[in-house]
Write an enzyme that holds these catalytic residues in place. Structure first.
Site, PDB file in Angstrom:
ATOM      1  N   GLU A 150     -14.922  -5.729   4.661  1.00 22.66           N
ATOM      2  CA  GLU A 150     -14.362  -4.382   4.751  1.00 22.66           C
ATOM      3  C   GLU A 150     -15.362  -3.310   5.157  1.00 22.66           C
ATOM      4  O   GLU A 150     -15.118  -2.557   6.086  1.00 22.66           O
ATOM      5  CB  GLU A 150     -13.736  -4.011   3.397  1.00 22.66           C
ATOM      6  CG  GLU A 150     -12.621  -4.956   2.975  1.00 22.66           C
ATOM      7  CD  GLU A 150     -12.031  -4.598   1.635  1.00 22.66           C
ATOM      8  OE1 GLU A 150     -11.200  -3.677   1.579  1.00 22.66           O
ATOM      9  OE2 GLU A 150     -12.395  -5.250   0.636  1.00 22.66           O
ATOM     10  N   HIS A 178       0.834  -1.194   0.000  1.00 23.87           N
ATOM     11  CA  HIS A 178       0.000   0.000   0.000  1.00 23.87           C
ATOM     12  C   HIS A 178       0.871   1.248   0.000  1.00 23.87           C
ATOM     13  O   HIS A 178       1.815   1.363   0.790  1.00 23.87           O
ATOM     14  CB  HIS A 178      -0.933  -0.007   1.208  1.00 23.87           C
ATOM     15  CG  HIS A 178      -2.009  -1.031   1.089  1.00 23.87           C
ATOM     16  ND1 HIS A 178      -2.976  -1.211   2.041  1.00 23.87           N
ATOM     17  CD2 HIS A 178      -2.274  -1.933   0.123  1.00 23.87           C
ATOM     18  CE1 HIS A 178      -3.793  -2.178   1.678  1.00 23.87           C
ATOM     19  NE2 HIS A 178      -3.384  -2.629   0.514  1.00 23.87           N
ATOM     20  N   ASP A 180     -11.458   0.585   5.004  1.00 26.95           N
ATOM     21  CA  ASP A 180     -12.707   0.909   4.326  1.00 26.95           C
ATOM     22  C   ASP A 180     -13.880   1.016   5.295  1.00 26.95           C
ATOM     23  O   ASP A 180     -14.802   1.791   5.069  1.00 26.95           O
ATOM     24  CB  ASP A 180     -12.997  -0.141   3.243  1.00 26.95           C
ATOM     25  CG  ASP A 180     -12.115   0.057   2.020  1.00 26.95           C
ATOM     26  OD1 ASP A 180     -12.345   1.011   1.274  1.00 26.95           O
ATOM     27  OD2 ASP A 180     -11.180  -0.730   1.831  1.00 26.95           O
ATOM     28  N   ARG A 218      -4.307 -11.235  -3.758  1.00 27.49           N
ATOM     29  CA  ARG A 218      -5.569 -10.555  -3.427  1.00 27.49           C
ATOM     30  C   ARG A 218      -6.235 -10.090  -4.702  1.00 27.49           C
ATOM     31  O   ARG A 218      -5.611  -9.488  -5.575  1.00 27.49           O
ATOM     32  CB  ARG A 218      -5.323  -9.367  -2.494  1.00 27.49           C
ATOM     33  CG  ARG A 218      -6.651  -8.744  -2.004  1.00 27.49           C
ATOM     34  CD  ARG A 218      -6.458  -7.747  -0.881  1.00 27.49           C
ATOM     35  NE  ARG A 218      -6.058  -6.449  -1.349  1.00 27.49           N
ATOM     36  CZ  ARG A 218      -6.630  -5.285  -0.968  1.00 27.49           C
ATOM     37  NH1 ARG A 218      -7.630  -5.295  -0.108  1.00 27.49           N
ATOM     38  NH2 ARG A 218      -6.175  -4.137  -1.416  1.00 27.49           N
ATOM     39  N   ARG A 263      -4.768  -3.810   9.218  1.00 24.03           N
ATOM     40  CA  ARG A 263      -4.603  -2.507   9.860  1.00 24.03           C
ATOM     41  C   ARG A 263      -3.694  -1.616   9.025  1.00 24.03           C
ATOM     42  O   ARG A 263      -2.741  -2.076   8.403  1.00 24.03           O
ATOM     43  CB  ARG A 263      -3.990  -2.659  11.250  1.00 24.03           C
ATOM     44  CG  ARG A 263      -4.755  -3.603  12.163  1.00 24.03           C
ATOM     45  CD  ARG A 263      -4.038  -3.793  13.482  1.00 24.03           C
ATOM     46  NE  ARG A 263      -4.185  -2.620  14.324  1.00 24.03           N
ATOM     47  CZ  ARG A 263      -5.167  -2.469  15.217  1.00 24.03           C
ATOM     48  NH1 ARG A 263      -6.058  -3.413  15.380  1.00 24.03           N
ATOM     49  NH2 ARG A 263      -5.252  -1.390  15.954  1.00 24.03           N
ATOM     50  N   ARG A 311      -9.963   5.611  -2.465  1.00 23.13           N
ATOM     51  CA  ARG A 311      -9.394   4.632  -1.543  1.00 23.13           C
ATOM     52  C   ARG A 311      -9.189   5.261  -0.164  1.00 23.13           C
ATOM     53  O   ARG A 311      -9.042   6.478  -0.018  1.00 23.13           O
ATOM     54  CB  ARG A 311      -8.066   4.098  -2.086  1.00 23.13           C
ATOM     55  CG  ARG A 311      -8.238   3.204  -3.299  1.00 23.13           C
ATOM     56  CD  ARG A 311      -6.936   2.507  -3.644  1.00 23.13           C
ATOM     57  NE  ARG A 311      -7.089   1.640  -4.808  1.00 23.13           N
ATOM     58  CZ  ARG A 311      -7.558   0.400  -4.769  1.00 23.13           C
ATOM     59  NH1 ARG A 311      -7.931  -0.120  -3.610  1.00 23.13           N
ATOM     60  NH2 ARG A 311      -7.659  -0.318  -5.858  1.00 23.13           N
TER      61      ARG A 311
END
Length: 963
Positions: A551, A153, A588, A441, A626, A757
């Protein structure tokens, strides 16, 4: 200028050292700045003084003086001023890290008590306070595992080249305090060289990193830190256990495992393809093999011992005989490779070295095969390793090493056995041959599209249009049947083809390189069964465990019913063999419902999921997604784990480590050691000393608080028509995608808040200093509860319920970082006047939240007297105060840069006159090759653009997080 740790630390020593250290690095930086830009250095000094005066006095006139001075700077000066403050913040952070490391080292050496929890403290508490026996503690430790999953990320704002230079500064600064005379002078010179190199390095990424780049960055933490720290940490645990009269941890026990999403997370990232996944698997295995190669060579120097057990002697003779039969061929091969000269044959009188030399040669072969896999992208990795005689199963490495260990113990050479050989055994059990298992994913609807393409092609109808019951029956029937479902040569659109190609690629990769298959935005049981079926159809053997990721608030609330449906499926229950994993998303859910409502939904969902699994006799592992910031579930490690619902961890924790948190938790050996210590102690206590279940009165009030806060949050974020426009105008949200800090786009698709996002959503508000996603809705919820007479219950919850304590403490910490005055400056500089009432309302809500939080926690000011969940960051209040004078000028520069860019876009080149004449400034503006030559940007745009990017990085350093 000493900043060492004394054997008897006094109160405030940490911050005394901090000021001294900051002064040292500031002196070095200013001397470099003055050498290159004497006039600029003077202006930076003035700006810092003005900023410090405003942060101290907090008067509007002081702020106006600071704004006026910065506004008067030329565009090129703004770049250099922004860069100066950004570098000073990074140097300030290094100072804190060095002080923390020195405190950690002093704690480990017994020179001072730990300011926070550690494993030794946990052992003592569990045996003396909780009344557990040392054997019970040992058994629990032997049955627990923590898996840290490094994600891709995009939240690490600093370039790798700068991180490396700052690592040099950190290392030399740590050494500086222990030296004197010439050594200290030389160390200071090394610091100056690294700081100057950092200053002369372009801090802006000029192009997006690829997923492979992200993987290489992640791997660097293993080669430089993690690989060596893991055995050192296991040694510390063994020592602590020995003090309790317990044996070493079992040799096949790994307290930690590591996973990765880098190159496997394709959710919304078109840059991650099947080929990408293959590349990162090969890269990780190469890094593992290189690390083991070095360790085996080191062992060959250690284990020159001749005496051994009969089993060890037999193995060495068998290897020597086999090598003798192929001596001619091997000798010829070695000549070609040009390493026969320094790898002389090992005499049979040194049995350990005979075996180790065989392992070294096989590791060499493994490395060669992996290099070929990188060169030839169509080569099956698993097949190539099998055919090349390379290491494919970690047990092939573990067995001879275990035999060596047992032999040394049998000959009473325990000290030798428990030295470097034991370390290598620990590393093998922790890292395997893959270093870190790669999770895959993908978003749930992409699998639906694949199954729909199959059913449509076969004339069975449109799977996508079926209801859940019909989907489940179809999937279960197919899974119970034996016929192949996916016909060869089936027509596929590009999206379907890429998903199928990924599955087929997984079938060609070593299974131990792969972790879980994560389904993002999972909503139904059919989402899980579809992935199980697609793995079977594409030959993924053995199948990866399939992990639904829940989420949004709605998905979290529905998760127990979804898992009940899955577990009631006889075929699926048999398939999972009593073990299942579910992932819960903090990011999210927080963006969807606000932090308080999301936190309570996550808490209740965990309890319900564990209960559902227990009903069916299934052990459930929860995977916590997290982020680094409080708005995405971040916070101090120990308190975050201890505040989880009782019975939801049970000795196994899987958690993501994202972006800049990787550097903060694993970037330096002492810090990495401390991170492993915190996770171990917290998980151990969660198993042996779980928090009491909250009283029903607390649950009832928490449900009301969550509902009220969610209603308020959504009424502002999703139901206020002008909110999205205010957000886009008052923050740098539209510019964050150009920061090039990750390979993934900032939005899933075009649209409003819903499509953005969670990372850029949090990132933008953090930069603007309002930190809205963390607190919005909480003040109103607390106000309603207090007005209804529930204040005593709230105070009781805060005092006695770890979940509620940590929730409010983390919000309090973020409120201390918020600055409504700077947020108002962004608004006055950037936002249309008709949107100003909304900004005023948001700031009033912020003030109310502060007031109500202070009421419940019984404080006069934020962070007065750190509470337990804030104690992991000693002197947090003063640390924030020390940073503020650096951050405020960057906030002002950012708002001015955004204003300049937007004005230029509105008026065009005719609206701005700017012709820099200084040759160095012209060179500075042309660092980006895209801004030179034909079609080059206007120099004013280049100046404002660079200044903006630098301020984003600098503010992130000041806040110590991005998204």
């Amino acid at each position: 200028m000493s900043f060492g740790i004394s054997s008897e630390p006094r109160a405030g020593q940490f911050l005394t050292g901090l000021r001294d250290d900051a002064s040292l690095l500031r002196q070095i930086f200013f001397s470099i700045l003055h050498h290159h830009h004497p006039k600029l250095a003077t202006k930076v000094g003035v700006i810092y003084a003005l900023s410090q005066a405003w942060c101290t006095n907090e008067s509007e006139s002081e702020l106006n003086l600071l704004v006026d001075y910065i506004t008067a700077l030329q565009p090129e000066e703004r770049i250099l001023v922004a860069s100066s403050f950004s570098h000073m913040l990074n140097l300030h952070n290094l100072t804190e890290e060095v002080n923390s490391s020195q405190i950690g080292r002093a704690v480990r050496l017994g020179e001072m008590d730990s300011p926070t929890r550690d494993t030794n403290h946990s052992f003592l508490k569990l045996t003396t306070v909780n009344g557990l026996t040392p054997q019970q503690v040992y058994d629990a430790l032997c049955n627990q595992t923590v898996e840290l999953v490094l994600t891709a990320h995009p939240t690490q704002a600093l370039r790798a080249s700068l991180l490396k230079k700052y690592a040099v500064v950190r290392r030399e600064l740590d050494t500086h305090s222990k030296q004197g005379g010439y050594e200290q002078i030389e160390t200071r010179a090394a610091i100056e060289a690294a700081v100057q190199a950092a200053w002369r390095t372009d801090e802006i990424r000029r192009s997006k990193p690829t997923p492979q780049d992200e993987m290489r960055s992640g791997l660097s933490y293993f080669s430089t830190v993690i690989f060596d720290v893991v055995p050192a940490f296991h040694r510390r645990i063994d020592t602590a256990l020995a003090k309790m009269g317990q044996p070493l941890l079992p040799l096949d026990k790994a307290l930690f495992k590591f996973g990765s999403w880098m190159g496997g997370d394709r959710d919304g990232n078109p840059n991650v393809t099947a080929e990408t996944t293959r590349d990162v698997v090969v890269l990780a295995r190469l890094e593992a093999v290189n690390s083991y190669f070095r360790q085996v060579e080191n062992l060959m120097f250690d284990l020159s011992i001749w005496r051994c057990s009969s089993e060890m002697k037999e193995l060495a003779e068998r290897i020597a005989a086999a090598e003798s039969r192929e001596a001619a061929r091997v000798a010829e091969e070695r000549k070609k490779r040009n390493y026969a000269d320094f790898w002389a044959p090992i005499p049979s009188t040194e049995p350990f070295r005979v075996v180790l030399s065989h392992m070294r040669d096989r590791l060499y072969n493994t490395r060669q095969v992996l290099h070929q896999c990188l060169i030839h992208p169509n080569m099956s990795v698993r097949g190539a390793l099998e055919e090349g005689g390379a290491y494919l199963d970690i047990e092939d490495m573990a067995r001879p090493l275990q035999l060596m260990y047992d032999s040394l113990i049998s000959t009473h050479d325990e000290s030798v056995a428990n030295a470097r050989l034991l370390d290598l055994l620990r590393q093998i059990r922790t890292f395997g041959l893959s270093l870190m298992g790669l999770d895959i994913r993908q978003e749930s609807t992409r699998h639906t599209e694949v199954v729909d393409a199959i059913t449509t092609y076969l004339g069975l109808g449109s799977y996508a249009s079926w209801d859940e019951a019909k989907r489940l029956k179809f999937l279960t029937d197919e899974l119970q049947g034996k016929r192949p479902l996916m016909p060869p040569g089936m027509d596929m659109n590009p999206d379907v083809k890429e998903v199928v190609a990924t599955f087929r690629m997984l079938s060609e990769l070593p299974h131990d390189s792969l972790g879980a298959y994560i389904i993002s935005m999972a909503k139904t049981a059919s989402d899980v069964l579809a992935v199980v079926l697609l793995q079977r159809e594409t030959g993924v053997r053995p199948a990866l465990r399939v992990v639904p990721l829940f989420e949004t608030l709605e998905d979290l609330n529905n998760a127990p019913d979804t898992m009940t449906t899955l577990f009631s499926n006889d075929w699926y229950r048999s398939h999972i063999n009593g073990l299942h994993e579910c992932m819960i998303g903090y990011s999210d859910s927080g963006k969807d419902a606000g932090r308080l409502a999301a936190a309570w939904a996550l808490y209740e969902t965990q309890e319900k999921l564990v209960s559902v699994a227990a009903k069916w006799g299934i052990r459930l592992v929860l995977f916590h997604g997290r982020g680094g910031t409080v708005g995405r579930g971040g916070g101090p490690t120990h308190m975050a784990i201890r505040s989880q619902p009782s019975g939801t961890i049970n000795g196994h924790l899987r958690v993501t480590v994202q972006g800049e948190i990787i550097e903060q938790q694993l970037g330096e050996k002492e810090v990495c050691f401390r991170t492993l210590d915190l996770y171990t102690s917290a998980v151990l206590e969660a198993a042996l000393d779980p928090p009491p279940a909250p009283r029903q009165e607390w649950r009832d009030l928490m449900t009301v608080l969550a509902a009220d806060s969610c209603e308020m949050y959504r009424s502002v974020v999703y139901q206020t028509p002008e909110f999205y426009e205010y957000f886009m105008q008052s923050t740098a949200a539209s510019e964050l995608g150009r920061l090039n800090i990750g390979s993934r786009p900032s939005s899933r698709k075009q649209g409003g808040i819903e499509t953005l996002r969670a990372i850029p959503w949090i990132f933008a508000w953090t930069q603007q200093r309002l930190h809205l996603p963390v607190w919005l809705g909480i003040g109103e919820a607390l106000e309603k509860a207090i007005d209804k007479g529930h204040q005593p219950v709230l105070e009781d919850m805060y005092a006695n319920w770890p979940f509620f304590t940590s929730t409010l403490d983390l919000v309090e910490m973020v409120l201390a970082k918020a600055d409504a005055r700077l947020s108002a400056f962004y608004e006055s500089t950037l936002v249309d006047k008709d949107l100003a009432p909304l900004g005023a309302r948001l700031r009033s809500l912020l003030a109310k939240t502060k007031e109500k939080i202070l009421t419940v926690v019984h404080k006069n000011a934020l962070l007065d007297g750190n509470t337990p969940s804030q104690m992991s960051i000693p002197n947090l209040k003063e640390k924030i105060w020390l940073r503020n004078p650096y951050v405020a000028p960057l906030n002002i520069l950012q708002a001015l840069s955004l204003k300049g860019l937007r004005k230029f876009r509105e008026l065009g080149q005719s609206g701005v006159e700017y012709n820099p004449a200084d040759p160095e400034i012209i060179d500075l503006l042309s660092r980006d090759p895209h801004k030179k030559g034909e079609g080059a940007q206007h120099p004013f745009v280049s100046a404002m653009d660079d200044c903006l990017m630098i301020t984003i990085k600098g503010i992130a350093a000041g806040m110590q997080n991005t998204g």
